[in-house]
Write a protein that holds these residues in place. Structure first.
Motif, PDB file in Angstrom:
ATOM      1  N   UNK A   1       0.840  -1.188   0.000  1.00 45.82           N
ATOM      2  CA  UNK A   1       0.000   0.000   0.000  1.00 45.82           C
ATOM      3  C   UNK A   1       0.880   1.245   0.000  1.00 45.82           C
ATOM      4  N   UNK A   2       0.757   2.127  -0.995  1.00 46.07           N
ATOM      5  CA  UNK A   2       1.633   3.309  -1.077  1.00 46.07           C
ATOM      6  C   UNK A   2       1.279   4.359  -0.036  1.00 46.07           C
ATOM      7  N   UNK A   3       2.138   5.346   0.087  1.00 43.18           N
ATOM      8  CA  UNK A   3       1.981   6.389   1.099  1.00 43.18           C
ATOM      9  C   UNK A   3       0.689   7.169   0.905  1.00 43.18           C
ATOM     10  N   UNK A   4       0.310   7.433  -0.349  1.00 41.34           N
ATOM     11  CA  UNK A   4      -0.891   8.229  -0.588  1.00 41.34           C
ATOM     12  C   UNK A   4      -2.179   7.503  -0.224  1.00 41.34           C
ATOM     13  N   UNK A   5      -2.096   6.174  -0.003  1.00 40.15           N
ATOM     14  CA  UNK A   5      -3.258   5.397   0.423  1.00 40.15           C
ATOM     15  C   UNK A   5      -3.169   5.016   1.902  1.00 40.15           C
ATOM     16  N   UNK A   6      -2.218   5.605   2.615  1.00 40.94           N
ATOM     17  CA  UNK A   6      -1.971   5.218   4.003  1.00 40.94           C
ATOM     18  C   UNK A   6      -3.192   5.453   4.892  1.00 40.94           C
ATOM     19  N   UNK A   7      -3.914   6.554   4.658  1.00 47.76           N
ATOM     20  CA  UNK A   7      -5.040   6.888   5.533  1.00 47.76           C
ATOM     21  C   UNK A   7      -6.173   5.867   5.435  1.00 47.76           C
ATOM     22  N   UNK A   8      -6.275   5.165   4.307  1.00 44.00           N
ATOM     23  CA  UNK A   8      -7.365   4.210   4.120  1.00 44.00           C
ATOM     24  C   UNK A   8      -6.880   2.768   4.248  1.00 44.00           C
ATOM     25  N   UNK A   9      -5.593   2.588   4.501  1.00 43.61           N
ATOM     26  CA  UNK A   9      -4.991   1.249   4.526  1.00 43.61           C
ATOM     27  C   UNK A   9      -5.676   0.331   5.538  1.00 43.61           C
ATOM     28  N   UNK A  10      -5.840   0.805   6.764  1.00 45.04           N
ATOM     29  CA  UNK A  10      -6.377  -0.064   7.819  1.00 45.04           C
ATOM     30  C   UNK A  10      -7.870  -0.317   7.639  1.00 45.04           C
ATOM     31  N   UNK A  11      -8.565   0.609   7.001  1.00 51.55           N
ATOM     32  CA  UNK A  11      -9.976   0.353   6.693  1.00 51.55           C
ATOM     33  C   UNK A  11     -10.099  -0.709   5.601  1.00 51.55           C
ATOM     34  N   UNK A  12      -9.196  -0.663   4.623  1.00 53.61           N
ATOM     35  CA  UNK A  12      -9.182  -1.708   3.595  1.00 53.61           C
ATOM     36  C   UNK A  12      -8.824  -3.054   4.197  1.00 53.61           C
ATOM     37  N   UNK A  13      -7.891  -3.047   5.149  1.00 56.89           N
ATOM     38  CA  UNK A  13      -7.510  -4.298   5.821  1.00 56.89           C
ATOM     39  C   UNK A  13      -8.679  -4.850   6.620  1.00 56.89           C
ATOM     40  N   UNK A  14      -9.398  -3.973   7.322  1.00 59.90           N
ATOM     41  CA  UNK A  14     -10.563  -4.413   8.092  1.00 59.90           C
ATOM     42  C   UNK A  14     -11.624  -5.022   7.184  1.00 59.90           C
ATOM     43  N   UNK A  15     -11.900  -4.352   6.083  1.00 55.56           N
ATOM     44  CA  UNK A  15     -12.879  -4.851   5.120  1.00 55.56           C
ATOM     45  C   UNK A  15     -12.451  -6.206   4.564  1.00 55.56           C
ATOM     46  N   UNK A  16     -11.158  -6.330   4.247  1.00 56.45           N
ATOM     47  CA  UNK A  16     -10.646  -7.597   3.708  1.00 56.45           C
ATOM     48  C   UNK A  16     -10.744  -8.711   4.751  1.00 56.45           C
ATOM     49  N   UNK A  17     -10.423  -8.391   6.001  1.00 56.37           N
ATOM     50  CA  UNK A  17     -10.466  -9.411   7.066  1.00 56.37           C
ATOM     51  C   UNK A  17     -11.890  -9.916   7.283  1.00 56.37           C
ATOM     52  N   UNK A  18     -12.871  -9.008   7.314  1.00 53.68           N
ATOM     53  CA  UNK A  18     -14.252  -9.444   7.492  1.00 53.68           C
ATOM     54  C   UNK A  18     -14.736 -10.264   6.299  1.00 53.68           C
ATOM     55  N   UNK A  19     -14.247  -9.908   5.111  1.00 51.05           N
ATOM     56  CA  UNK A  19     -14.596 -10.680   3.918  1.00 51.05           C
ATOM     57  C   UNK A  19     -14.058 -12.099   4.024  1.00 51.05           C
ATOM     58  N   UNK A  20     -12.807 -12.229   4.482  1.00 49.25           N
ATOM     59  CA  UNK A  20     -12.192 -13.553   4.637  1.00 49.25           C
ATOM     60  C   UNK A  20     -12.923 -14.358   5.709  1.00 49.25           C
TER      61      UNK A  20
END
Length: 321
Positions: free
Chosen positions: A43-62
């Motif tokens: 995840x690049x620096x410009x997406x850092x603010x949304x990184x953990x929300x994307x991770x949370x979404x991915x974890x719940x999907x899994x």
């Protein structure tokens, strides 16, 4: 009154559903693992603010995929007994709320900054309060199971021997919860999207946002919409079948099994969409394929060169004394 249904066959059986979901699990595990690696490491620096929300979404999907296809394979009998992943739905809302919070500079945003923690708490507590009544209204299993068998006249023989658990004998509350939570979530997402679009255009027009930043934010926003929208449509079609099954009093276990299988692949579809839509992740997977192609090409070239050298070696005539 009995439902309209079709004679039982193999596709109605728990064996068919179990086999299909286990096959999906085998293929989905490496895909989910690669998606997790991309979020955490690429995840690049410009997406850092949304990184953990994307991770949370991915974890719940899994988690939902694992529950559906491996740990708790749901064999749903009654038409329209359709669950909806409320926590995962909340993580989707959080993705768009994060973009709204980071980018929007509209009047009143400072008020939202103070209210934001309470907004999150209300949503998570609301999910718990919605689920509690489902557990408190579980019917007497012996009576409820007899009613199910009377209502469904052409079940597969394996079903009568299975340890069936009837969660509810009245679908009114589950249907209301499913419909209202979906509607409310969609309204929230639309609100955040409209506010986000309006704020970005306003900042661009006033000169507070450069054209380059605008293009970057636009690409990421569209990618986010596609990432969420693609699996949503995968879930939508099985949900529509469940609604049709109730409205027309129709039961077909093979179709219901296919609906559950379709639900179970929504996570894989979401992960694939995420990897290919977001450019930083797409670069990673394209690099892997290029490297693999390069290795195969080198091996083929070396084999071809070896064969050529062998065929081109000059023959040495024997020397006679």
């Amino acid at each position: 009154m009995n439902l309209t249904c079709v004679p039982a066959n193999y596709f109605d059986s728990p064996d068919f559903l179990t086999l299909a979901l286990h096959i999906i699990t085998v293929f989905s595990f490496p895909i989910h693992s690669f998606g997790m690696y991309c979020i955490l490491m690429k995840t690049p620096e410009q997406m850092k603010s949304v990184k953990w929300h994307m991770l949370q979404f991915h974890c719940w999907t899994v988690v939902l995929d694992v529950l559906l296809s491996f740990l708790g394979i749901p064999f749903i009998l009654v038409p329209a007994v359709a669950g909806f992943p409320l926590v995962m739905c909340l993580s989707i809302i959080a993705l768009f709320e994060n973009r709204f919070f980071v980018i929007c500079s509209m009047r009143g945003n400072f008020i939202w900054e103070k209210f934001r923690p309470f907004w999150l708490i209300i949503h998570y507590v609301g999910v718990i309060l919605i689920v509690i009544p489902l557990g408190m209204n579980v019917p007497n299993q012996e009576i409820a199971l007899k009613q199910v068998f009377l209502r469904l006249p052409c079940l597969h023989p394996q079903i009568y021997e299975a340890p069936i658990f009837v969660m509810t004998d009245d679908i009114t509350y589950p249907f209301i919860v499913c419909f209202s939570s979906t509607t409310f979530s969609v309204l929230e997402i639309v609100t955040f999207c409209v506010s986000l679009t309006w704020s970005i255009l306003k900042q661009l027009k006033s000169g507070r946002m450069s054209r380059k930043t605008f293009e970057m934010q636009k690409r990421f926003f569209i990618a986010l919409l596609i990432q969420v929208g693609v699996p949503f449509f995968v879930i939508l079609f099985p949900f529509l079948y469940c609604a049709r099954s109730v409205l027309f009093n129709y039961y077909n276990q093979a179709y219901m099994n296919c609906a559950i299988i379709t639900w179970s692949i929504h996570g894989v579809v979401s992960t694939i969409a995420m990897v290919f839509i977001h450019q930083p992740y797409r670069i990673v997977i394209l690099a892997v394929f290029r490297r693999r192609t390069h290795i195969v090409s080198n091996e083929s070239s070396q084999r071809s060169l070896g064969v050529a050298r062998t065929t081109q070696q000059p023959s040495i005539a024997p020397v006679h004394n």
